[in-house]
Design an enzyme around this catalytic site. Structure first.
Site, PDB file in Angstrom:
ATOM      1  N   GLY A 107       0.838  -1.199   0.000  1.00 26.20           N
ATOM      2  CA  GLY A 107       0.000   0.000   0.000  1.00 26.20           C
ATOM      3  C   GLY A 107       0.869   1.245   0.000  1.00 26.20           C
ATOM      4  CB  VAL A 152      -0.785   2.776   5.629  1.00 30.66           C
ATOM      5  CG1 VAL A 152      -1.174   1.529   6.405  1.00 30.66           C
ATOM      6  CG2 VAL A 152      -1.979   3.715   5.533  1.00 30.66           C
ATOM      7  N   GLY A 153       2.502   2.488   5.552  1.00 29.43           N
ATOM      8  CA  GLY A 153       3.711   1.677   5.736  1.00 29.43           C
ATOM      9  C   GLY A 153       4.445   2.055   7.012  1.00 29.43           C
ATOM     10  CD  GLU A 172       6.647  -5.805  -2.271  1.00 37.15           C
ATOM     11  OE1 GLU A 172       6.737  -5.060  -3.266  1.00 37.15           O
ATOM     12  OE2 GLU A 172       7.476  -6.705  -2.032  1.00 37.15           O
TER      13      GLU A 172
HETATM   14  P1  NAD Z   1      -5.449   0.863   0.722  1.00 40.61           P
HETATM   15  O1  NAD Z   1      -6.073   2.173   1.021  1.00 40.61           O
HETATM   16  O2  NAD Z   1      -6.298  -0.283   0.341  1.00 40.61           O
HETATM   17  O3  NAD Z   1      -4.556   0.509   1.985  1.00 40.61           O
HETATM   18  C1  NAD Z   1      -3.813  -0.659   2.062  1.00 40.61           C
HETATM   19  C2  NAD Z   1      -4.163  -1.417   3.319  1.00 40.61           C
HETATM   20  O4  NAD Z   1      -3.822  -0.642   4.455  1.00 40.61           O
HETATM   21  C3  NAD Z   1      -5.633  -1.755   3.435  1.00 40.61           C
HETATM   22  O5  NAD Z   1      -5.760  -3.099   3.808  1.00 40.61           O
HETATM   23  C4  NAD Z   1      -6.126  -0.808   4.499  1.00 40.61           C
HETATM   24  O6  NAD Z   1      -7.198  -1.329   5.238  1.00 40.61           O
HETATM   25  C5  NAD Z   1      -4.916  -0.616   5.368  1.00 40.61           C
HETATM   26  N1  NAD Z   1      -4.912   0.675   6.049  1.00 40.61           N
HETATM   27  C6  NAD Z   1      -5.296   1.871   5.530  1.00 40.61           C
HETATM   28  N2  NAD Z   1      -5.139   2.844   6.462  1.00 40.61           N
HETATM   29  C7  NAD Z   1      -4.627   2.247   7.563  1.00 40.61           C
HETATM   30  C8  NAD Z   1      -4.233   2.729   8.851  1.00 40.61           C
HETATM   31  N3  NAD Z   1      -4.331   4.023   9.188  1.00 40.61           N
HETATM   32  N4  NAD Z   1      -3.757   1.833   9.745  1.00 40.61           N
HETATM   33  C9  NAD Z   1      -3.678   0.531   9.426  1.00 40.61           C
HETATM   34  N5  NAD Z   1      -4.029   0.044   8.216  1.00 40.61           N
HETATM   35  C10 NAD Z   1      -4.505   0.871   7.305  1.00 40.61           C
HETATM   36  O7  NAD Z   1      -4.401   0.986  -0.450  1.00 40.61           O
HETATM   37  P2  NAD Z   1      -3.505   2.222  -0.830  1.00 40.61           P
HETATM   38  O8  NAD Z   1      -2.491   2.497   0.198  1.00 40.61           O
HETATM   39  O9  NAD Z   1      -4.353   3.338  -1.323  1.00 40.61           O
HETATM   40  O10 NAD Z   1      -2.796   1.570  -2.100  1.00 40.61           O
HETATM   41  C11 NAD Z   1      -2.231   2.352  -3.047  1.00 40.61           C
HETATM   42  C12 NAD Z   1      -0.753   2.485  -2.814  1.00 40.61           C
HETATM   43  O11 NAD Z   1      -0.173   1.204  -2.755  1.00 40.61           O
HETATM   44  C13 NAD Z   1      -0.040   3.180  -3.929  1.00 40.61           C
HETATM   45  O12 NAD Z   1       0.953   4.015  -3.396  1.00 40.61           O
HETATM   46  C14 NAD Z   1       0.586   2.045  -4.705  1.00 40.61           C
HETATM   47  O13 NAD Z   1       1.708   2.395  -5.460  1.00 40.61           O
HETATM   48  C15 NAD Z   1       0.928   1.102  -3.633  1.00 40.61           C
HETATM   49  N6  NAD Z   1       0.987  -0.250  -4.137  1.00 40.61           N
HETATM   50  C16 NAD Z   1       2.168  -0.896  -4.101  1.00 40.61           C
HETATM   51  C17 NAD Z   1       2.247  -2.168  -4.605  1.00 40.61           C
HETATM   52  C18 NAD Z   1       3.508  -2.944  -4.581  1.00 40.61           C
HETATM   53  O14 NAD Z   1       3.437  -4.135  -4.844  1.00 40.61           O
HETATM   54  N7  NAD Z   1       4.640  -2.359  -4.293  1.00 40.61           N
HETATM   55  C19 NAD Z   1       1.119  -2.770  -5.145  1.00 40.61           C
HETATM   56  C20 NAD Z   1      -0.069  -2.064  -5.148  1.00 40.61           C
HETATM   57  C21 NAD Z   1      -0.120  -0.809  -4.626  1.00 40.61           C
END
Ligand code: NAD
Length: 442
Positions: free
Chosen positions: A196, A200-201, A218
């Site tokens: 994600g 959040v990471g 990731e």
């Molecule tokens: P998302 O909003 O679905 O979040 C990812 C996960 O984090 C979800 O399961 C969500 O419930 C959880 N989450 C969200 N907020 C949280 C919090 N405050 N505390 C704990 N958990 C929480 O997805 P996203 O982040 O919008 O995804 C898009 C991003 O992910 C982009 O930056 C994209 O480049 C990156 N991405 C990376 C890869 C990779 O393989 N490297 C793949 C897909 C997406």
């Protein structure tokens, strides 16, 4: 389960305890158990492929073919590759010893870690949840999967199907949003695999630190496409357009922007426009294979970027259906809004730089990309990009495709993440390489 409450109706500790007791029995360790689980997951995907691609269509307007290819079929390929090589990957690896330790034997074994947590995003909601699960199970772990709440149909399908096919004492699906994820993150896991965004990471890594739990992150970022003056622009444009507008640009490794050297900025414009036309027709809104923006928040964010440059093609949108046409923007300034954040949608800016030096400096001035792409006929240029830049991956001549090669590690560096997976790299991620030394007493 509540999705909006501050205190979720979820016994996160109970879920983890249950899996931990299973792990303690040793049940997940035999290769036979791992194979059975992988085969069952494969059967799940084959038997429910229509339902799953329909869920992906409902969440993201994904074309059924695209949904199959990039999610269901992708995961099946990962399973097949893993089943084919699992015995080799799990075999103890002999290690040579220095003379002074002889006589003795040494080898490395890959121990499962225990109970791992996989947190998945919405953009490839099936593949990015299940591909890590393949690695976690192949490495002999119990696993909790937390799908993204922003892809509710796919999340619900996984929550319903996984327990029907997999060992429910070893695999749990926990649906939910921030409260549920927060409750899970308070538990002690042996590895956390998060896909994600970087904000959040950081939350994930902070929570993991309390338990000294290793993480794989990731993440994303802006992945540039360097367009060299000697490149075949028509052919390059076709591949850029395919990689960019797949899943309506909501792909972590999508080409984010074109970094066009010299006069290619101008020259590539008509090629990009005709490649879009060729792929999606005169009206992409009518194309069965062109996706939609995941929600209104992202739709509004993306339409807010459209005045960052001159529209070469696209620019039309419809909030009611969350349709945003495949859009190419020219004359884009590096300071414009579209260049400030990962676009993560169907907007492709062209930024012009005078030469390769400037392109390399441009890349190195910014966060390390998840992927760097280049179109060039010059081996010198390839060599310079290889040695003078850092990115999760570097590909020449084709964006996005590297992640379909299971022998290549997939992961980022710096702001684009840490750790890697796919194929044998997943086994490494989800196991501990244990050193074993055996020396006779006499
Ligand atoms: P998302 O909003 O679905 O979040 C990812 C996960 O984090 C979800 O399961 C969500 O419930 C959880 N989450 C969200 N907020 C949280 C919090 N405050 N505390 C704990 N958990 C929480 O997805 P996203 O982040 O919008 O995804 C898009 C991003 O992910 C982009 O930056 C994209 O480049 C990156 N991405 C990376 C890869 C990779 O393989 N490297 C793949 C897909 C997406």
């Amino acid at each position: 389960m509540t999705h909006h409450d501050e205190t979720p109706d979820l016994d996160a500790a109970g879920v983890v305890d249950r899996l931990r007791s299973t792990f303690a029995t040793g049940r997940t360790k035999p290769t036979a158990w791992r194979r059975t689980q992988l085969e069952a997951l494969r059967t799940l995907l084959v038997e429910n492929s229509d339902e799953l691609t329909a869920a992906l269509r409902s969440d993201l307007g994904k074309g059924l073919k695209e949904g199959y290819r990039t999610e269901v079929g992708f995961t099946i390929n990962e399973i097949d590759h893993t089943l084919e090589h699992l015995d080799t990957w799990l075999a103890p690896r002999p290690a040579a010893l220095p003379d002074k330790l002889l006589p003795a034997q040494a080898y490395v074994v890959r121990d499962p870690l225990g109970v791992v947590l996989v947190i998945a995003p919405w953009n490839y909601p099936l593949q990015l949840a299940l591909t890590p699960v393949v690695g976690a199970l192949a490495a002999g772990n119990c696993v909790v999967v937390k799908p993204s709440e922003l892809a509710p149909a796919t999340s619900a399908a996984m929550a319903r199907l996984l327990p029907r096919y997999l060992d429910t004492e070893a695999v749990a699906v926990v649906e939910g949003a921030i409260p549920e994820t927060t409750a899970l993150l308070e538990q002690h896991f042996d590895h956390i695999f998060y896909t994600g965004n970087g904000a959040v990471g950081r939350i994930v890594m902070t929570a993991a630190a309390k338990h000294l739990t290793p993480v794989t992150l990731e993440l994303g970022g802006k992945s540039p496409v360097v367009l060299d003056q000697d490149a075949d622009l028509a052919a390059a444009a076709q591949r850029i357009v395919f990689g960019k507008f797949l899943n309506a640009g909501q792909t972590c490794v999508a080409p984010d922007y074109v970094l066009a050297i010299g006069d290619t900025a101008k020259a590539v414009e008509p090629h990009l426009a005709s490649a879009v036309h060729e792929l999606y027709g005169a009206d992409p809104a009518a194309s069965a294979e062109y996706g939609r923006i995941v929600n209104e928040r992202h739709f509004d964010r993306l339409t807010g970027l459209l005045d960052s440059g001159r529209t070469v093609t696209g620019g039309t949108h419809d909030r009611a259906t969350r349709y945003l046409a495949p859009t190419v923007l020219a004359d884009v300034s590096p300071d414009s809004a579209v260049m400030k954040e990962e676009i993560f949608g169907p907007v492709l800016p062209i930024v012009s730089v005078p030469d390769l030096d400037a392109a390399i400096a441009f890349i190195n001035d910014r966060d390390k990309p998840l992927a760097l792409y280049a179109f060039t006929a010059s081996d010198d240029t390839k060599q310079r990009l290889l040695t003078e830049t850092s990115s999760g991956a570097l590909t020449f001549g084709i964006p996005v495709a590297h992640l379909t090669a299971p022998e290549l590690p997939f992961g980022g560096v710096g702001e684009s993440g840490m750790g890697r997976y796919h194929g044998e790299y997943s086994i490494d991620t989800f196991s501990h390489s244990k050193a074993v030394l055996d020396k006779p007493l006499a």
